[in-house]
Design an enzyme around this catalytic site. Structure first.
Site: not given
Lengths: 473, 479
Positions: B78, B153, B177
């Site tokens: 990420k 997210s 997330s």
């Protein structure tokens, strides 16, 4: 008391701790190196970097707390949020509602105790230098340079209670605090270098009246300035009140050059720091054994050292000689001279007078000074001769006082020779003698001077005085 | 090798020399080349770095050195995890151009286990969102239906694994997330116990809630990744002082006798198909000899509200450092204050600005007690509720997300309905507990549904035990 007003002063003192590394990172904690050479992701507040608490800093902070008679307790860290270019995270990690050290006191040399509300750990900011414009301020400058070497340096903020009543007490407080910090090795506490910084909260009131509105004075960079700034500020506030105006709560800047304080910001522009518990750190709970070990390892503090020297010498604990010698750290030496057989009070006087340039461990062996003092107190050297012999010993880093005295031809007069000489002078100076006997003490000076002259300086002043007194009856 | 090969198989094949890390990487890069333009999982594909890492793994194998349990496994990170010399943007303009001078601890640890990093994945800006539509660099689409969101997210990391762009990936989970996009993309996603995986080098959103975890194609892979990532890190003060987790031993353990908690006052509003899959998961566990027990979590319904005070409060502080002075975007202006304002106005997206304002307000003098202070009390109540529930149950099951992947744009103008996506995941973060999402059949439009397994602090073993069983009995058959 100034013009019928009482002063109420509380001091907040920030000290940089003498740790090897910063409060939350492994970068060196060192003053005076090239800018931005002691930095790392944590110091610069780079995204993703996290603080790790320095154990040595905690220990130094605990020393400070214990030396100031505080309770050391389990505590937490908070974030104090505000924008400033030299604070790279836009918040300072500090302690808020539960600090490490609480509820202590500091005793001034005269015995008055000033309360300590708290002494907490926090990180220092970087240092900005504003180029161009006026007065080194950020506003109106062309550009600013930032040095992050100081960012993250461990600080302890010592918050004193408003127990200080005069500018002189404030000066004594800071002087005493500085000596304690140096004695316990927590900080070099140099106001000139900024490793000790002092803000003063000042208010005035009529005796018995409720507390007045206080102003915080910043930018006080020496003990002398502290006294001047408080005095100025108190008189400014009294003038306002006497003129029918009110004191506004504000932060004021001490200007060394014009000797005044100036408004820095008013209460209305105060920041809202939005304190909240620092989620990147866990609570700090020093174990009892650790606290006990730190307490046990504390050296003797200046107050105890003065008491010890005072009782050994008979000189007052808050007198100049004891204060000066303890501040220089030469009290152990004086005691060593005494235990080598010399009169402790003479040792104190000689060390105070002659050892200003020497450190805590003077170059002259204690035994050498002791031998010299023994000669002096036994009357074999006059005080004048003693000073000359001591100067020679010091120049050589030691020496045998007896040999030096002999080489210089110093031999004290024996008592009978001295008495004969005194009688001769009394006879020759009948007028002065009569006046002295009538109680005119001034007349003694002329008699002593004449005897000293007759003995070519070999007579001991004290012995002469004693003889004159005994002959007067 | 077929699509969705798992990490354990790849690592075994690379370690025993039957396949080269470079050839594995080529296969994944080919899939990225073929489909990334329609998914947009990545902010950056680190092709050259990946080749270098893969070649090193092959060289190690050739020289008889074991590259580690993740030998040659292509892994996506990420884009809020610091990678030395490689841009790290948090999908925000404000960090554009910034190259961290250091690696996050997880990056160091996975590299040390033989992983090959294929790229930095897209996210909602600073991990604030549930759909990866809040990225400054565009939406990440769901590989199962590219008209729909991937969740968020960590949408890019979920989509990368679902699309076969990486055998596994890392996400961060502040309020769901990892788990919610895992559910929406049909992969496994784990949020470990707070403090199990170091946060050093994870760009902070809400520090007391953020935790890194893996996305994988199956439960065993997730266990292997967590074993490689977890364990005390002296650089993170909130890291639990204990060795790495040991999880693989739990995977084949029988669930017989385990007590599975069913929340009787679970907030409603889920899709009927989602509720049906959850019911089936309870049935499957009961059929295997587990006991289903009812538990109450009365304060769970306040979790969302508390979260949207605590997380923005911390974010308002964490994001204050982005001022245009030292790194990232700078918009020049007449003086320093104007520069700050112009930089932050241009650098942050709407959702980030919304949360900075919310959080600043919640912490302000005069409002602190009513908002942030009260939220902290709710956080404590939720932990207390969980503590009582875990006296009766070993794990608790809920849906991961109340709904399946929704169409792109469906919720962008309604932040509150977007926030509701995390109603089942948020309480875990507030309590600091572990939880994971396991694919469990499909819902509306044939889209993936995830079941969430919740466990108490450091209850990862039993959590993986149950998750592995659910995986074996999931509708559509075990993989």
């Amino acid at each position: 008391m100034i013009d019928g007003y009482e002063l109420v002063v509380g001091l907040e003192v920030h000290v940089e701790l003498a740790t090897a590394t910063k409060l939350f990172s492994a970068s060196a904690n060192r003053f005076g190196d090239d800018p931005n050479t002691h930095i790392d992701p944590v110091t610069l507040g780079l995204p993703g970097a996290l603080p790790v608490l320095n154990r040595q800093a905690v220990e130094f902070a605990m020393r400070i707390g214990l030396a100031l008679n505080c309770t050391v307790q389990a505590c937490t860290f908070h974030r104090k949020n505000y924008f400033y270019p030299d604070m790279p995270k836009a918040y300072q990690i500090s302690q808020y509602d539960v600090p490490l050290n609480v509820d202590g006191w500091l005793e001034l040399p005269g015995g008055k105790r000033i309360g300590i509300e708290r002494a907490h750990l926090e990180e220092d900011t970087g240092k900005s230098t504003h180029i161009g414009g006026t007065g080194g301020r950020i506003h109106g400058s062309d550009y600013s340079l930032i040095d992050f070497n100081r960012a993250g340096v461990p600080l302890v903020e010592i918050v004193g209670r408003p127990d200080i009543a005069t500018p002189d007490e404030a000066k004594q407080y800071v002087t005493e605090l500085r000596q304690i910090l140096v004695a316990i090795g927590a900080s070099d506490a140099k106001m000139e270098e900024g490793s000790m910084r002092c803000d003063a909260n000042v208010s005035v009131r009529k005796p018995g009246a409720p507390l007045g509105t206080r102003c915080e004075i910043k930018n006080v960079n020496s003990v002398r300035s502290l006294g001047r700034a408080i005095e100025y500020e108190a008189r400014r506030q009294i003038a306002l009140i006497e003129g029918g105006e009110k004191v506004r709560q504000e932060t004021r800047h001490w200007d060394e050059t014009d000797g005044r304080t100036h408004t820095l910001r008013t209460k209305e522009d105060a920041d809202d720091y939005r304190y909240f518990l620092e989620p990147d750190l866990v609570p700090l709970a020093p174990e009892a054994v650790w606290i006990d070990a730190v307490r046990a390892a504390l050296p003797m503090l200046p107050r105890e050292r003065r008491a010890r020297l005072s009782s050994a010498t008979g000189a007052p604990a808050d007198g100049e000689a004891v204060m000066v010698v303890v501040e220089r750290g030469q009290d152990d030496y004086v005691l060593a001279v005494a235990s080598a057989g010399a009169d402790a009070s003479r040792a104190l006087v000689h060390v105070k007078e002659a050892y200003a340039e020497q450190g805590a461990v003077p170059s002259v062996p204690a035994a050498d000074l002791a031998r010299m003092i023994v000669l002096e107190t036994s009357g074999k050297l006059t005080s004048t001769q003693a000073k000359i012999v001591l100067a020679e010993i010091m120049a050589n880093g030691g020496g045998d006082a007896e040999k030096i005295a002999a080489a210089k031809g110093f031999e004290a007069m024996d008592t009978s020779a001295l008495e004969a000489m005194v009688d001769e002078v009394i006879a020759a100076q009948a007028d002065a003698w009569a006046k002295y006997c009538a109680g005119e003490e001034k007349a003694m000076g002329a008699l002593v001077g004449a005897i000293m002259k007759a003995s070519k300086g070999k007579a001991d002043g004290k012995a002469v005085t004693a003889l004159l007194q005994s002959k007067r009856g | 090798m077929t699509e969705l090969s798992n990490a354990v198989d790849i690592a075994n094949a690379v370690r025993n020399g039957s396949v080269s890390a470079v050839s594995v990487l080529d296969e994944y890069l080919a899939r990225i080349d073929a489909r990334e333009s329609s998914i947009h999982a990545f902010n950056l594909v680190t092709r050259e770095q990946a080749r270098t890492m893969a070649a090193q793994v092959d060289a190690d194998v050739k020289a008889g050195r074991d590259p580690g349990p993740l030998a040659g496994v292509p892994i996506a990170l990420k884009d809020n995890m610091c990678t030395r010399g490689v841009p790290t943007t948090c999908s925000s303009r404000i960090l554009e151009g910034w190259k961290p001078p250091y690696d996050a601890t997880v990056v160091t640890r996975l590299a040390g286990a033989g992983a090959v990093f294929v790229g930095k994945t897209n996210l909602d800006e600073f991990a604030m969102g549930s759909s990866t539509e809040n990225s400054a660099f565009g939406v990440t689409y769901n590989p199962h239906d590219t008209s729909r969101v991937s969740g968020g997210s960590s949408g890019g990391s979920a989509a990368a694994v679902a699309a076969g762009f990486a055998a596994a990936s890392l996400g961060s989970d502040t309020g769901g997330s990892i788990r919610q996009p895992a559910a929406l993309c049909g992969v496994v996603g784990v949020k470990p116990t707070y403090g199990t995986v170091s946060r050093y080098g994870l760009v902070a959103f809400a520090s007391s809630l953020d935790q890194i975890g893996p996305f994988t194609v199956d439960v065993r892979d997730a266990a292997v990744l967590l074993e490689a990532m977890s364990g005390h890190d002296p650089l993170d003060s909130t890291s639990i002082p204990q060795p790495a987790l040991s999880l693989q031993g739990s995977l084949d353990r029988d669930v017989k006798g385990l007590r599975i908690g069913r929340i009787i006052d679970l907030p409603g509003g889920s899709d009927p198909e989602v509720e049906a899959r959850l019911a089936e998961s309870f049935d499957a566990l009961a059929a295997a000899g587990a006991t289903i027990v009812d538990v109450e979590l009365p304060s769970m319904k306040y979790g969302l509200t508390a979260y949207y005070l605590i997380a923005p409060a911390e974010a308002s502080s964490n994001l204050a450092r982005y001022d245009g002075v030292r790194y990232g975007l700078r918009v020049d202006a007449a003086d320093t204050n104007s520069m700050y304002m112009a930089t932050r106005a241009a650098g942050f997206g709407d959702e980030v600005k919304r949360r900075i304002m919310l959080g600043t307000y919640a912490l302000s003098a005069g409002y602190y007690d009513a908002y942030y202070g009260k939220a902290l009390k709710v956080r404590r109540l939720i932990s207390d509720d969980f503590a009582r529930a875990y006296q009766k149950a070993d794990v608790i099951l809920t849906p991961t997300s109340p709904i399946v992947a929704f169409p792109v744009g469906a919720k962008v103008d309604d932040p509150l309905s977007m926030y509701l996506c995390d109603v089942f995941t948020i309480p875990t973060n507030l309590a600091g507990h572990p939880a994971m999402s396991v694919p469990f059949g499909t819902g509306a439009h044939g889209l993936p549904v995830g079941v969430q397994v919740l466990a108490p602090t450091l209850g990862e073993s039993v959590m993986f035990q149950v998750a592995a069983h659910l995986e074996r009995v999931a509708p559509g058959g075990a993989k």
